[in-house]
Design an enzyme around this catalytic site. Structure first.
Site, PDB file in Angstrom:
ATOM      1  N   ASP A  96      -2.063 -42.807  24.591  1.00  0.00           N
ATOM      2  CA  ASP A  96      -2.645 -44.050  25.096  1.00  0.00           C
ATOM      3  C   ASP A  96      -1.785 -45.282  24.888  1.00  0.00           C
ATOM      4  OD1 ASP A  96      -2.734 -44.438  22.376  1.00  0.00           O
ATOM      5  OD2 ASP A  96      -4.885 -44.055  22.185  1.00  0.00           O
ATOM      6  N   GLU A 118      -3.619 -35.147  24.987  1.00  0.00           N
ATOM      7  CA  GLU A 118      -4.522 -36.015  24.207  1.00  0.00           C
ATOM      8  C   GLU A 118      -5.385 -36.849  25.174  1.00  0.00           C
ATOM      9  OE1 GLU A 118      -3.810 -39.494  21.314  1.00  0.00           O
ATOM     10  OE2 GLU A 118      -3.454 -37.741  20.079  1.00  0.00           O
ATOM     11  N   GLU A 132      -5.222 -49.771  23.920  1.00  0.00           N
ATOM     12  CA  GLU A 132      -5.175 -48.312  24.131  1.00  0.00           C
ATOM     13  C   GLU A 132      -6.367 -47.759  24.897  1.00  0.00           C
ATOM     14  OE1 GLU A 132      -4.572 -49.872  21.269  1.00  0.00           O
ATOM     15  OE2 GLU A 132      -2.519 -49.378  20.721  1.00  0.00           O
ATOM     16  N   HIS A 209      -1.380 -51.219  11.532  1.00  0.00           N
ATOM     17  CA  HIS A 209      -0.548 -51.836  12.575  1.00  0.00           C
ATOM     18  C   HIS A 209      -1.324 -52.325  13.792  1.00  0.00           C
ATOM     19  CE1 HIS A 209      -0.823 -48.568  15.566  1.00  0.00           C
ATOM     20  NE2 HIS A 209      -0.853 -47.744  14.543  1.00  0.00           N
ATOM     21  N   ARG A 211      -3.048 -53.805  16.990  1.00  0.00           N
ATOM     22  CA  ARG A 211      -3.034 -55.127  17.604  1.00  0.00           C
ATOM     23  C   ARG A 211      -4.369 -55.857  17.448  1.00  0.00           C
ATOM     24  NH1 ARG A 211       1.156 -56.777  21.578  1.00  0.00           N
ATOM     25  NH2 ARG A 211       2.609 -55.075  21.332  1.00  0.00           N
ATOM     26  N   HIS A 242       4.882 -50.680   8.807  1.00  0.00           N
ATOM     27  CA  HIS A 242       5.300 -50.632  10.212  1.00  0.00           C
ATOM     28  C   HIS A 242       6.405 -51.679  10.448  1.00  0.00           C
ATOM     29  CE1 HIS A 242       4.827 -50.865  14.622  1.00  0.00           C
ATOM     30  NE2 HIS A 242       4.066 -49.763  14.557  1.00  0.00           N
TER      31      HIS A 242
HETATM   32  C1  UD1 Z   1       2.609 -49.226  19.635  1.00  0.00           C
HETATM   33  C2  UD1 Z   1       1.513 -48.832  20.614  1.00  0.00           C
HETATM   34  C3  UD1 Z   1       0.297 -48.331  19.859  1.00  0.00           C
HETATM   35  C4  UD1 Z   1       0.658 -47.235  18.863  1.00  0.00           C
HETATM   36  C5  UD1 Z   1       1.762 -47.747  17.954  1.00  0.00           C
HETATM   37  C6  UD1 Z   1       2.222 -46.679  17.002  1.00  0.00           C
HETATM   38  C7  UD1 Z   1       1.235 -50.096  22.708  1.00  0.00           C
HETATM   39  C8  UD1 Z   1       0.748 -51.336  23.342  1.00  0.00           C
HETATM   40  N1  UD1 Z   1       1.116 -50.012  21.386  1.00  0.00           N
HETATM   41  O1  UD1 Z   1       2.134 -50.361  18.901  1.00  0.00           O
HETATM   42  O2  UD1 Z   1      -0.641 -47.814  20.802  1.00  0.00           O
HETATM   43  O3  UD1 Z   1      -0.474 -46.924  18.106  1.00  0.00           O
HETATM   44  O4  UD1 Z   1       2.885 -48.156  18.763  1.00  0.00           O
HETATM   45  O5  UD1 Z   1       2.981 -47.224  15.966  1.00  0.00           O
HETATM   46  O6  UD1 Z   1       1.724 -49.237  23.381  1.00  0.00           O
HETATM   47  N2  UD1 Z   1       9.393 -52.489  16.137  1.00  0.00           N
HETATM   48  C9  UD1 Z   1      10.682 -52.331  15.686  1.00  0.00           C
HETATM   49  N3  UD1 Z   1      11.185 -51.040  15.600  1.00  0.00           N
HETATM   50  C10 UD1 Z   1      10.469 -49.966  15.902  1.00  0.00           C
HETATM   51  C11 UD1 Z   1       9.148 -50.132  16.348  1.00  0.00           C
HETATM   52  C12 UD1 Z   1       8.639 -51.395  16.476  1.00  0.00           C
HETATM   53  O7  UD1 Z   1      11.374 -53.291  15.402  1.00  0.00           O
HETATM   54  O8  UD1 Z   1      10.988 -48.834  15.798  1.00  0.00           O
HETATM   55  C13 UD1 Z   1       8.814 -53.857  16.238  1.00  0.00           C
HETATM   56  C14 UD1 Z   1       9.411 -54.683  17.398  1.00  0.00           C
HETATM   57  O9  UD1 Z   1       9.517 -56.033  16.989  1.00  0.00           O
HETATM   58  C15 UD1 Z   1       8.341 -54.557  18.475  1.00  0.00           C
HETATM   59  C16 UD1 Z   1       7.086 -54.536  17.623  1.00  0.00           C
HETATM   60  O10 UD1 Z   1       7.425 -53.775  16.473  1.00  0.00           O
HETATM   61  O11 UD1 Z   1       8.381 -55.627  19.392  1.00  0.00           O
HETATM   62  C17 UD1 Z   1       5.848 -53.978  18.285  1.00  0.00           C
HETATM   63  O12 UD1 Z   1       6.096 -52.713  18.906  1.00  0.00           O
HETATM   64  P1  UD1 Z   1       5.074 -52.217  20.068  1.00  0.00           P
HETATM   65  O13 UD1 Z   1       5.492 -50.851  20.483  1.00  0.00           O
HETATM   66  O14 UD1 Z   1       4.957 -53.231  21.128  1.00  0.00           O
HETATM   67  O15 UD1 Z   1       3.669 -52.216  19.377  1.00  0.00           O
HETATM   68  P2  UD1 Z   1       3.095 -51.365  18.155  1.00  0.00           P
HETATM   69  O16 UD1 Z   1       2.190 -52.272  17.412  1.00  0.00           O
HETATM   70  O17 UD1 Z   1       4.197 -50.677  17.484  1.00  0.00           O
HETATM   71  N1  UDP Z   2       3.869 -41.684  10.095  1.00  0.00           N
HETATM   72  C1  UDP Z   2       5.201 -41.474   9.728  1.00  0.00           C
HETATM   73  N2  UDP Z   2       5.760 -42.355   8.846  1.00  0.00           N
HETATM   74  C2  UDP Z   2       5.101 -43.427   8.331  1.00  0.00           C
HETATM   75  C3  UDP Z   2       3.763 -43.635   8.747  1.00  0.00           C
HETATM   76  C4  UDP Z   2       3.169 -42.756   9.631  1.00  0.00           C
HETATM   77  O1  UDP Z   2       5.831 -40.521  10.155  1.00  0.00           O
HETATM   78  O2  UDP Z   2       5.687 -44.178   7.534  1.00  0.00           O
HETATM   79  C5  UDP Z   2       3.253 -40.752  11.073  1.00  0.00           C
HETATM   80  C6  UDP Z   2       1.854 -40.278  10.755  1.00  0.00           C
HETATM   81  O3  UDP Z   2       1.882 -39.083   9.980  1.00  0.00           O
HETATM   82  C7  UDP Z   2       1.280 -40.033  12.142  1.00  0.00           C
HETATM   83  C8  UDP Z   2       1.975 -41.083  12.996  1.00  0.00           C
HETATM   84  O4  UDP Z   2       3.133 -41.472  12.281  1.00  0.00           O
HETATM   85  O5  UDP Z   2       1.631 -38.767  12.671  1.00  0.00           O
HETATM   86  C9  UDP Z   2       1.068 -42.242  13.220  1.00  0.00           C
HETATM   87  O6  UDP Z   2       1.778 -43.304  13.776  1.00  0.00           O
HETATM   88  P1  UDP Z   2       1.145 -44.749  13.924  1.00  0.00           P
HETATM   89  O7  UDP Z   2       0.161 -44.995  12.834  1.00  0.00           O
HETATM   90  O8  UDP Z   2       2.293 -45.686  14.051  1.00  0.00           O
HETATM   91  O9  UDP Z   2       0.437 -44.673  15.340  1.00  0.00           O
HETATM   92  P2  UDP Z   2      -1.030 -44.233  15.827  1.00  0.00           P
HETATM   93  O10 UDP Z   2      -1.264 -42.842  15.393  1.00  0.00           O
HETATM   94  O11 UDP Z   2      -2.002 -45.217  15.249  1.00  0.00           O
HETATM   95  O12 UDP Z   2      -0.934 -44.369  17.307  1.00  0.00           O
END
Ligand code: UD1
Ligand code: UDP
Length: 397
Positions: A96, A118, A132, A209, A211, A242
């Site tokens: 999602d 999923e 999501e 994490h 939003r 995160h």
């Molecule tokens: C995203 C997904 C969310 C998922 C989550 C898992 C959307 C809208 N959100 O949220 O559904 O649950 O990932 O973690 O699709 N960033 C880094 N390095 C990384 C990852 C993120 O620097 O490897 C930082 C960047 O500044 C980026 C910000 O995190 O702009 C947000 O990343 P984004 O993918 O937009 O949103 P998440 O909150 O990570």
């Molecule tokens: N996870 C990981 N390292 C971390 C935290 C989480 O590998 O430091 C794994 C966790 O076991 C799960 C997935 O990342 O499988 C969850 O990711 P996240 O919470 O970012 O996203 P969501 O599941 O909420 O979409």
């Protein structure tokens, strides 16, 4: 051989598609083509490395503090020409995220059938989780084959009039990934985690994490953790934080200085799975962690108001408490101090999968293309739907 393009962009998608990519590669019927948007970068690359996945295409769209529009526009404009050129027989998306939705939309524009894994998770509330809930509903509209983890998820799709013959209950591939990873027992890269694992201190493992929690919710989580750290010096709070700067700015200044709080960079999946096994209590807003922790028999307190994953709540291992300071402090305290309450939640249960979801997914795709029998469905534990947090009631002392 039919070519299935697997499109993903974030850490949880990568973990959940990894077993499917392997099963496609092992099948004589399919060739996987891997396309990453890299909506995440370092958190995605950690997973690619663990599962030895080398993308065929990498759009590298990540931007610091990216907006939902940034991700949607950049993923769509990158994926569309790529699909037009590669012309796979199907596109597979997971879950999602915004990459999921953009991947499905790009495939639809090219008239390539979409396989959604999923599928069918719902809270029924459009802003929770945000964005999501809408991403997954839109992806359902675009998909031709829906791999639902549980019977609940299938029921949600049927309510929306999705064609029954296009839904297969596979279990969640996250359990395939978890079992594989736990079995490898990878060493920690962080010395502090070796020390924590060897020690006797109760461990509260935290991730956050979402939003919809930015602002007041994240601040409440920070204040609650600070209160817990002060009240329970004997407990170790471990927070693999995160990469999102919004999360870091809300949390690190509030809890970073406590001696019994350890904030670490996002952990490689092998280390995180191992740490879940060591933890006594898991406090999270993560979808994936809600699915994994019950398999490990760990009590999970979910810092959200809604969940699309009610199955483990019914099994008793997961409690939905909201991103609420008071609720977080009192529920964690209860689990740390009341053995009977702890034992009630610490049950090992597998409502989300049995480790065979990727194989069922490949069978379902083959059947979709007219090859082989219909996949045998995963039958999870029966569930009633509790998708909203109950009003907070102070637990008995
Ligand atoms: C995203 C997904 C969310 C998922 C989550 C898992 C959307 C809208 N959100 O949220 O559904 O649950 O990932 O973690 O699709 N960033 C880094 N390095 C990384 C990852 C993120 O620097 O490897 C930082 C960047 O500044 C980026 C910000 O995190 O702009 C947000 O990343 P984004 O993918 O937009 O949103 P998440 O909150 O990570
Ligand atoms: N996870 C990981 N390292 C971390 C935290 C989480 O590998 O430091 C794994 C966790 O076991 C799960 C997935 O990342 O499988 C969850 O990711 P996240 O919470 O970012 O996203 P969501 O599941 O909420 O979409």
């Amino acid at each position: 051989m039919r070519r299935v393009m697997v499109v993903f962009g974030t850490r949880p998608e990568a973990i959940k598609v990894a077993p499917v990519i392997k099963a496609l590669a092992d099948s004589p019927l399919f060739e996987p083509v891997v396309a990453v948007t890299a909506q995440h970068r370092s958190m995605l690359d950690q997973v690619l490395e663990l599962f030895s996945i080398v993308p065929d295409y990498d759009l590298n769209i990540i931007r610091e503090r990216q907006t939902l529009t940034d991700v949607t526009v950049n993923a769509l404009s990158g994926l569309s020409p790529l699909m037009a050129e590669a012309r796979p027989d199907a596109v597979l998306v997971q879950g999602d995220t915004t990459t999921t939705f953009a991947g499905a939309l790009a495939a639809f524009y090219e008239k390539i059938p979409v396989v959604h894994i999923e599928a069918g998770l719902r809270t029924g509330e459009v802003y929770s989780p945000y964005p999501e809930e809408i991403n997954r509903r839109l992806t359902t509209q675009l998909a031709s084959l829906h791999c639902a983890p549980t019977q609940n998820n299938k029921a949600n799709l049927l309510v929306e009039n999705v064609d029954r013959s296009k839904i297969v209950v596979t279990g969640n591939t996250v359990i395939d990934a978890l079992l594989w990873t736990v079995g490898r027992r990878v060493p920690y890269e962080e010395a502090v985690l070796n020390e924590i694992e060897a020690g006797t201190a109760p461990v509260v493992l935290v991730t956050a994490h979402r939003r919809e929690s930015w602002g007041p919710g994240m601040e409440a989580i920070g204040r609650a953790l600070a209160r817990l750290a002060l009240a329970h010096p004997e407990v170790r709070i471990v927070f693999p934080i995160h990469k999102n700067p919004v999360v870091r700015e809300a949390i690190v200044p509030v809890i970073g200085e406590f001696a019994n709080v350890t904030i670490v960079e996002p952990l490689a999946y092998g280390s995180f799975a191992r740490l879940m096994n060591r933890a006594d209590v898991i406090l999270t807003d993560s979808g994936g962690v809600q699915e994994e922790a019950p398999s490990l028999g760990k009590p999970v307190l979910v810092m959200r108001d809604t969940t699309e994953r009610p199955e483990a709540m019914d099994a008793g291992t997961v409690k939905l408490i909201g991103a609420d300071e008071h609720a977080i402090v009192s529920w964690v305290t209860r689990l740390l101090t009341d053995q009977a309450a702890y034992d009630l939640m610490a049950n090992s249960t597998n409502p989300y999968g049995d480790g065979l979801a990727a194989a069922r997914t490949v069978d379902a795709i083959a059947h979709f293309f007219g090859v082989g029998e219909a996949a045998t469905e995963f039958v999870p534990e029966v569930s009633t739907l509790h998708t909203r947090a109950e009003p907070h009631v102070e637990p008995a002392a």
